[in-house]
Design an enzyme around this catalytic site. Structure first.
Site, PDB file in Angstrom:
ATOM      1  N   HIS A  72      12.319   2.427  -0.256  1.00 26.78           N
ATOM      2  CA  HIS A  72      12.241   2.610  -1.699  1.00 26.78           C
ATOM      3  C   HIS A  72      11.047   3.535  -1.952  1.00 26.78           C
ATOM      4  CE1 HIS A  72      14.442  -1.467  -2.142  1.00 26.78           C
ATOM      5  NE2 HIS A  72      15.290  -0.477  -2.270  1.00 26.78           N
ATOM      6  N   GLU A  75       7.677   2.320  -3.226  1.00 27.14           N
ATOM      7  CA  GLU A  75       7.002   1.246  -2.497  1.00 27.14           C
ATOM      8  C   GLU A  75       6.239   1.904  -1.348  1.00 27.14           C
ATOM      9  OE1 GLU A  75      10.010  -1.681  -1.591  1.00 27.14           O
ATOM     10  OE2 GLU A  75      10.606  -1.815  -3.708  1.00 27.14           O
ATOM     11  N   HIS A 202       8.450  -2.878   2.819  1.00 22.21           N
ATOM     12  CA  HIS A 202       8.682  -2.742   1.383  1.00 22.21           C
ATOM     13  C   HIS A 202       7.460  -3.198   0.603  1.00 22.21           C
ATOM     14  CE1 HIS A 202      13.241  -2.156   1.273  1.00 22.21           C
ATOM     15  NE2 HIS A 202      12.966  -2.296   2.561  1.00 22.21           N
ATOM     16  N   GLU A 292       7.696  -7.516   2.983  1.00 22.95           N
ATOM     17  CA  GLU A 292       7.168  -7.207   1.650  1.00 22.95           C
ATOM     18  C   GLU A 292       5.651  -7.336   1.735  1.00 22.95           C
ATOM     19  OE1 GLU A 292       9.057  -6.259  -0.793  1.00 22.95           O
ATOM     20  OE2 GLU A 292      11.070  -6.905  -0.205  1.00 22.95           O
TER      21      GLU A 292
END
Length: 430
Positions: A72, A75, A202, A292
């Site tokens: 992404h 990110e 991410h 994440e």
């Protein structure tokens, strides 16, 4: 210093990133190689920096590992961490760090800092102060690349009910026309390298997420349900490895959310279709998790040194996990390697296959396992193998030719492709 050169900005635009990767290669030319797996919509290269004692060469019994960042575009912490991680590997190898040297000698490490360079440029034009939750998330066509892989989960869940194949699920004949250029390039990359372990980085939360991302069941009372893979225990252990080596992920409370031990099953969090980590597991030999790493998708530059310190040990520890379980060669009676032999573990309904050099890698937790190797035209060979806590147990299989009338090959059932139900697009961190 977090950045490469004195006075250099910590965030790297595309040209800066390319210069940084080539600077690492120039500093450590004998253990690195730079290659491109393809181009983005706007023709930017999807560059990979490889670390190995023999760059560009697969050595039998040496596992392939990959990190992918910036899927992404907005990110960005993962992108910067992978650039820094590349510098760290080079510098520590030169400094004689035996732990890093061992990784470089025994592993082929592939680092892609940015899978979505076009999206990053869109996000970077706004910068950390003004970047929104979605600006630059997708590629330049605003397609979310983590919702863009062929949906093999639907096919897998069908096969589970019909006793069909449990690995290397096939793609439709026109799959290339159904995905974005970045996705297509990464899929072909996966097909050309026998990756064993992977993580994609991410932002938007702090948690280690593991497959399956897509739920088997419809939402129940507003919540999705846990979707375990046959390798659920291994995936949980892999996620814990990163979480507990991370500075604060394992504490659970981050970004206003709580994840026990800092890990979560993807579908238990929220169901996601056509994601990359599930595709890795279902189409290749590779086990991938999603990391994440920051509450803020595009945080201020001042936060990057702290993010590096929080992730440095975890990034190294996770690579080391590729050296667990069992590995070995599959040979015929004349000591010729056999490619695409299937390695099955009793009690775990997910097989892996040997690579073009005849070597196989099967991630497993410590324990004793009944393991079988099979290939069309050969008699099945079975062994009992004990896996210890440190390093992979090596076990070679020798398959004898079977008479045609006695040859037993595993039959795979079900459709070549399965239609997937339409799903509402989820816009969470991953």
């Amino acid at each position: 210093m977090f950045a490469v050169c004195k006075g250099e900005r910590m965030y790297h635009r595309y040209e800066d990133m390319v210069r940084a990767l080539f600077a690492v290669h120039n500093q450590c030319p004998y253990i690195t190689r730079i290659y491109s797996v393809g181009r983005s919509v706007e023709a930017r290269h999807l560059y990979v920096l490889e670390f190995s004692d023999n760059p560009g060469i697969h050595e039998a019994l040496e596992p392939e590992f990959k990190y992918v960042g910036n899927m992404h575009g907005n990110e960005v912490v993962g992108r910067e961490l992978l650039i820094k991680f590349s510098q760290f590997l080079c510098e520590e190898f030169q400094a004689g760090n035996q732990r890093i040297a061992r990784l470089v000698y025994d592993t082929r490490i592939h680092i892609m800092p940015s899978m979505n360079p076009d999206g990053y440029e869109v996000a970077a034009r706004q910068g950390p102060e003004f970047n929104g939750y979605l600006v630059g998330r997708g590629n330049v066509r605003e397609v979310d690349l983590n919702r863009n892989f062929p949906d093999l989960n639907a096919l897998m869940y069908y096969y589970e009910k019909s006793n069909g194949r449990n690995h290397h699920l096939p793609l439709s004949d026109n799959w290339e026309q159904q995905v974005e250029p970045e996705t297509r390039a990464v899929i072909k990359w996966m097909q050309n390298y026998n990756f064993v372990l992977s993580a994609n980085l991410h932002g938007g939360a702090v948690v280690a997420n593991y497959p399956f991302d897509k739920s088997r069941d419809a939402r129940i009372r507003g919540r999705t349900t846990y979707a375990a893979t046959p390798d659920d225990k291994i995936f949980r252990n892999l996620a814990r490895t990163y979480s507990y080596a991370h500075g604060w992920m394992h504490k659970g409370w981050n970004c206003g959310d709580y994840f026990d031990e800092g890990i979560t099953n993807g579908a238990s969090w929220y169901s996601l279709s056509k994601g990359m980590q599930d595709f890795n597991y279902l189409h290749t030999n590779c086990f991938e998790i999603t990391l994440e790493l920051s509450c803020d998708k595009f945080p201020p530059e001042s936060s990057l040194p702290g993010e590096w310190l929080g992730n440095r040990e975890a990034l190294v520890s996770f690579v080391e996990q590729v050296h667990h379980g069992i590995k070995g060669m599959v040979y015929d009676e004349n000591n010729n390697p056999i490619k695409n032999a299937e390695i099955s573990v009793s009690g775990i309904d997910h097989d892996v296959t040997s690579g073009v050099h005849g070597d196989y890698f099967r991630l497993l937790l410590p324990g004793t396992y009944a393991v079988t190797a099979s290939a069309p035209g050969y008699a099945v060979s079975s062994s009992t193998i004990t896996v210890g806590p440190a390093g992979a147990t090596q076990h070679d299989f020798y398959l004898k030719k079977a008479p045609k009338q006695n040859a037993k090959t595993k039959q795979h059932h079900g459709r070549r492709n399965a239609s997937s139900p339409k799903s509402t697009l989820k816009l969470g961190p991953r």
